[in-house]
Design a protein around this motif. Structure first.
Motif, PDB file in Angstrom:
ATOM      1  N   ARG A  24     -36.010 -14.006  36.345  1.00 50.17           N
ATOM      2  CA  ARG A  24     -34.949 -14.180  35.350  1.00 50.17           C
ATOM      3  C   ARG A  24     -35.226 -13.362  34.098  1.00 50.17           C
ATOM      4  O   ARG A  24     -34.317 -12.787  33.494  1.00 50.17           O
ATOM      5  CB  ARG A  24     -34.804 -15.661  34.991  1.00 50.17           C
ATOM      6  N   HIS A  25     -36.504 -13.292  33.726  1.00 49.46           N
ATOM      7  CA  HIS A  25     -36.850 -12.599  32.483  1.00 49.46           C
ATOM      8  C   HIS A  25     -36.808 -11.080  32.637  1.00 49.46           C
ATOM      9  O   HIS A  25     -36.295 -10.370  31.762  1.00 49.46           O
ATOM     10  CB  HIS A  25     -38.251 -13.028  32.032  1.00 49.46           C
ATOM     11  N   GLN A  26     -37.314 -10.567  33.758  1.00 50.15           N
ATOM     12  CA  GLN A  26     -37.491  -9.129  33.890  1.00 50.15           C
ATOM     13  C   GLN A  26     -36.437  -8.449  34.754  1.00 50.15           C
ATOM     14  O   GLN A  26     -36.218  -7.248  34.604  1.00 50.15           O
ATOM     15  CB  GLN A  26     -38.876  -8.825  34.462  1.00 50.15           C
ATOM     16  N   SER A  27     -35.811  -9.168  35.666  1.00 46.72           N
ATOM     17  CA  SER A  27     -34.907  -8.517  36.623  1.00 46.72           C
ATOM     18  C   SER A  27     -33.564  -9.215  36.732  1.00 46.72           C
ATOM     19  O   SER A  27     -32.864  -9.055  37.738  1.00 46.72           O
ATOM     20  CB  SER A  27     -35.577  -8.465  38.007  1.00 46.72           C
ATOM     21  N   GLY A  28     -33.206  -9.987  35.725  1.00 49.58           N
ATOM     22  CA  GLY A  28     -31.970 -10.759  35.790  1.00 49.58           C
ATOM     23  C   GLY A  28     -30.707  -9.943  35.748  1.00 49.58           C
ATOM     24  O   GLY A  28     -29.617 -10.481  35.990  1.00 49.58           O
TER      25      GLY A  28
END
Length: 628
Positions: A205-209
Motif C-alpha cells: 500500500r505504501h510503495q506500490s499502491g
C-alpha cells in the motif's frame, strides 16, 4: 494437454562479478530492504502493460489468462513469498539476457559509483542500472523465476542463489502460469517478516499502491485474496483527492527514484486535443543526465494503455522530468514510428512544455529556495534549451541563474544583472571556463573588477555555446571578456564619468612594435590592453569567430581543424613591461617577448608550445639578471 519436456538443466555464469556486486548492493545501496517488493511489483506491472500493448496488434496473446493482475502469495511455514503476474512473460532467451546480465547499462560504471556512494546518494543509484530484480537476494537465499511467454507453448525456470551462477531449465506447462511470470523467493531466516500478511500489505500500500494493475494478496494457501490495490490510475483522479504522499509514491513508482520531487505538474487539457499529464521535477540528479543520447523519461499512454516511453513528449533540455501523458486522441494501434510524426504529439509536446516552464517561473517568483535547488540540480541541462529552442529562448533566459563576479555564493538572474549595469555599458559580459577558481583568477577580469562591472562566470560545458545563439537579452548583447577590443574606457567607473587612460610611453610603444614583428607567426597582433590592471599580458580572440574557450572545445572535439591566431594584449602600465621596454638589447627583448607570450598561454590554461625554448629563454634571463 500437459506435456513433459526433456531438457537437462543448463548452468550458466552471470555476466558480472555477481557475488561482489550483490554484496555491495546489500551493504551499500539499499538502506531499506523493503524495496525488493516494490521492484518485483514494478516489474510485474510493466509485464502487464507490455502485454496490453502487444495485444493491440496480436489479440490472441491475451485470449487466455484473464484480466491483468498481480498476485502476491505468502507462506509463513514454507518461508516463501511469491509475486505472480499474468503479463507478457519471458522466453528462455529473455531470461538469459535480462536476468543473467547484471547492471546491463554499465556494470563497471555502476560498481565504481557504488564504491563511492555515501549517505543519501545511495537512494539516487537505485533504479538507474537495471539492478532492481537483484534486490531480492537481500531477503532470499534462493530465487526462482518461472515464466511462460504469451503465445508460447514452452515454459522455463530460472534459479539462482545469487552467488555467481544461475540455472535455466524447461518446466512442465502445468507447473507454470498460463501466461506471465511467477517469482518465488525462498526467504532467509532473518527475513521471516516478509511472509507476514500485515507486513507485506503495508509495504504494498505504501510503495506500490498506484501501479496501474490491480494487486491481490493471498495470506496462505487456500485463503481468499485481499484486494490491496484496484489499479486505478492516479492521473485520472481529481487533484483534490490526491495527497502529497500519493503524488510522492506515484513519482517513485514511475521514475524509479527514491527521492521526493521538487514539484509536480498535473493537469487535463481540453479543446482541440484532450490529454492528461502528470509530470514531476525530481529532487535529485539522475546518473544519466548528461547521456549523449539524452532520451526523456515520460511515458505515453493511450486510453490508459501504455504505448511507449520513447516518445519525445518534451524537448531534450527537459529530459530530467519524469511522469506520464495519457491521451484518447491517438489510435491504440499506432506504431512508435508514426507517433513521432503525429501532429497530436506535437501539440501535446508544446502544451506540456509550456506548463512545465510556467510552473518553474512561478517557483522562481514565489519559492526562491526551492528554485535555487532546482537550478543547482538541472540548470546546466535547461541552458541547452537557450542554444536549441529559439521559440522559448527569451523565457529560458529569464529563468536562468548565474554566478557572477558580484554574486558571491548565490546566483543572479539576467534581469538582476541588467538592472545593475553601469552607465555606458551596452553588453552583458561573460567568461567561460572549467571552474570558478580558474575564472576568478583570470587576468581578463582585472579591468572589469577595477570598474565594478559585473561579469557572468560560466562553468558548464553548454555555456561556451549558448551565448553565441542568444543575440540579446532586453536589448543587451552578450560579449565574452576574452574576445575583441575592450570597451571599458567608455564605461563609467562607480558613479563618475568614464576616465581617459594615460598615453602609452614611447618605450612601451616601441617594444610592442618590436614584439609584433618577432611573434608575427604565432599571434594575430600585439597591442596595448584596455582590460588588464595587474597582469602583464593576456591572450584574447578577435571580434569575429569563437571566443577562446569555445575555440578550445571545438578543436578538442575535432570540429575545428586549425585554431585562429590569438591576439597578445600587453599591459602598458605594468612595471614589468615598462622595465623590459627600457632595455635596448635586441636579444633580451626577443627572449622577453617570447616569454611574455608563454606567460599569457599559461594564464590561459595552456602550456608553452616549445617547453625547451621556454626553459632556455628563462635561463638566459636569469643569467643576465645575475650578471647585474
Amino acid at each position: 494437454m500437459t506435456t513433459t519436456i526433456e531438457h537437462q538443466p543448463e548452468q550458466r555464469a552471470f555476466e558480472a562479478d555477481v557475488s561482489r556486486l550483490l554484496h555491495m548492493m546489500v551493504h551499500s545501496v539499499y538502506s531499506d530492504k523493503d524495496v525488493f517488493l516494490r521492484e518485483l511489483i514494478s516489474n510485474a506491472a510493466d509485464a502487464c502493460e507490455k502485454l496490453r500493448f502487444e495485444a493491440i496488434s496480436q489479440p490472441q496473446l491475451s485470449a487466455d489468462g484473464g484480466e491483468a493482475q498481480i498476485v502476491v502469495n505468502l507462506d509463513e511455514e514454507a518461508l516463501t513469498l511469491v509475486v505472480e503476474d499474468n503479463g507478457i512473460g519471458i522466453s528462455r532467451e529473455e531470461m538469459i539476457d535480462a536476468l543473467g546480465t547484471i547492471a546491463r547499462s554499465g556494470t563497471r560504471a555502476f560498481m565504481e559509483r557504488l564504491e563511492a556512494a555515501k549517505g543519501g546518494e545511495k537512494a539516487e543509484l537505485i533504479g538507474q542500472f537495471g539492478v532492481g530484480f537483484y534486490s531480492s537476494f537481500m531477503v532470499a537465499e534462493q530465487v526462482d523465476v518461472i515464466s511462460r511467454r504469451a503465445g508460447s507453448d514452452a515454459a522455463w525456470k530460472w534459479s539462482s542463489d545469487g552467488k555467481g551462477s544461475y540455472e535455466v531449465v524447461a518446466v512442465n506447462l502445468a507447473d507454470a502460469p498460463t501466461r506471465g511470470t511467477r517469482v518465488v523467493l525462498h526467504l532467509l531466516d532473518d527475513a521471516k517478516k516478509y511472509s507476514s500478511k500485515w507486513t507485506v500489505e503495508k509495504i504494498i500500500r505504501h510503495q506500490s499502491g498506484h501501479v496501474p494493475v490491480p494487486i491481490r494478496l493471498i495470506e496462505k494457501t487456500g485463503a481468499d485474496p485481499v484486494h490491496v490495490s484496484d489499479g486505478a490510475a492516479l492521473w485520472t483522479k481529481s487533484k483534490g483527492d490526491i495527497s502529497k504522499q500519493d503524488y510522492d509514491d506515484f513519482y517513485r513508482s514511475v521514475s524509479g527514484q527514491y527521492d521526493e520531487p521538487l514539484t509536480n505538474v498535473h493537469f487535463r487539457a481540453e479543446g482541440r486535443h484532450e490529454y492528461t499529464a502528470l509530470a514531476f521535477v525530481p529532487g535529485s540528479q539522475s546518473f544519466d543526465r548528461f547521456d549523449a543520447e539524452r532520451h526523456g523519461r515520460m511515458k505515453l499512454y493511450v486510453k490508459r494503455v501504455f504505448i511507449t516511453d520513447e516518445a519525445e513528449l518534451l524537448p531534450r533540455y527537459l529530459r530530467f522530468v519524469r511522469g506520464i501523458v495519457d491521451t484518447s486522441d491517438l489510435p491504440l494501434n499506432i506504431s512508435r514510428e508514426m507517433i513521432q510524426e503525429s501532429p497530436v504529439l506535437a501539440s501535446i509536446r508544446k502544451g506540456l512544455t509550456s506548463r512545465i516552464l510556467s510552473t518553474l517561473e512561478k517557483m522562481a517568483e514565489g519559492e526562491a529556495e526551492t528554485f535555487t535547488k532546482f537550478w543547482d540540480l538541472f540548470g546546466a541541462i535547461v541552458k541547452e534549451g537557450i542554444y536549441e529552442d529559439y521559440e522559448r529562448r527569451e523565457q529560458l533566459l529569464k529563468l536562468a541563474r548565474f554566478r557572477t563576479t558580484a554574486s558571491g555564493e548565490v546566483t543572479r538572474s539576467l534581469a538582476d544583472y541588467v538592472s545593475a549595469m553601469k552607465d555606458g555599458q551596452s553588453a552583458i559580459y561573460y567568461i567561460s571556463g572549467s571552474s570558478l577558481d580558474q575564472l576568478n583568477a583570470s587576468p581578463h577580469l582585472e579591468g572589469f573588477r577595477a570598474k565594478g562591472i559585473e561579469v557572468l562566470l560560466l562553468t558548464d560545458s553548454v555555456d561556451s555555446f549558448w551565448p553565441t545563439n542568444a543575440p540579446a537579452f532586453e536589448g543587451k548583447t552578450f560579449k565574452s571578456v576574452t574576445q575583441g577590443q575592450s570597451d571599458l574606457d567608455a564605461i563609467a567607473e562607480g558613479d563618475g564619468a568614464a576616465e581617459d587612460k594615460p598615453a602609452t610611453s614611447a618605450d612601451v610603444t616601441a617594444f610592442i612594435e618590436f614584439a609584433r614583428g618577432i611573434l608575427g607567426e604565432d599571434v594575430a597582433d600585439v597591442r596595448v590592453s584596455g582590460r588588464l590592471t595587474e597582469s602583464a599580458v593576456c591572450l584574447v580572440a578577435s571580434d569575429q569567430g569563437p571566443d577562446r574557450q569555445l575555440e578550445k572545445i571545438l578543436q578538442g572535439a575535432g570540429r575545428l581543424q586549425t585554431a585562429s591566431k590569438p591576439i597578445l594584449e600587453i599591459n602598458a602600465e605594468s612595471r614589468l613591461v615598462q622595465t623590459i621596454a627600457s632595455v635596448s638589447e635586441d636579444a633580451f627583448r626577443e627572449d622577453a617577448a617570447w616569454l611574455l607570450l608563454d606567460e599569457a598561454r599559461i594564464l590561459d590554461g595552456d602550456r608553452p608550445t616549445d617547453p625547451r625554448a621556454f626553459a632556455s629563454r628563462q635561463a638566459r634571463l636569469f643569467e643576465r639578471a645575475l650578471r647585474g
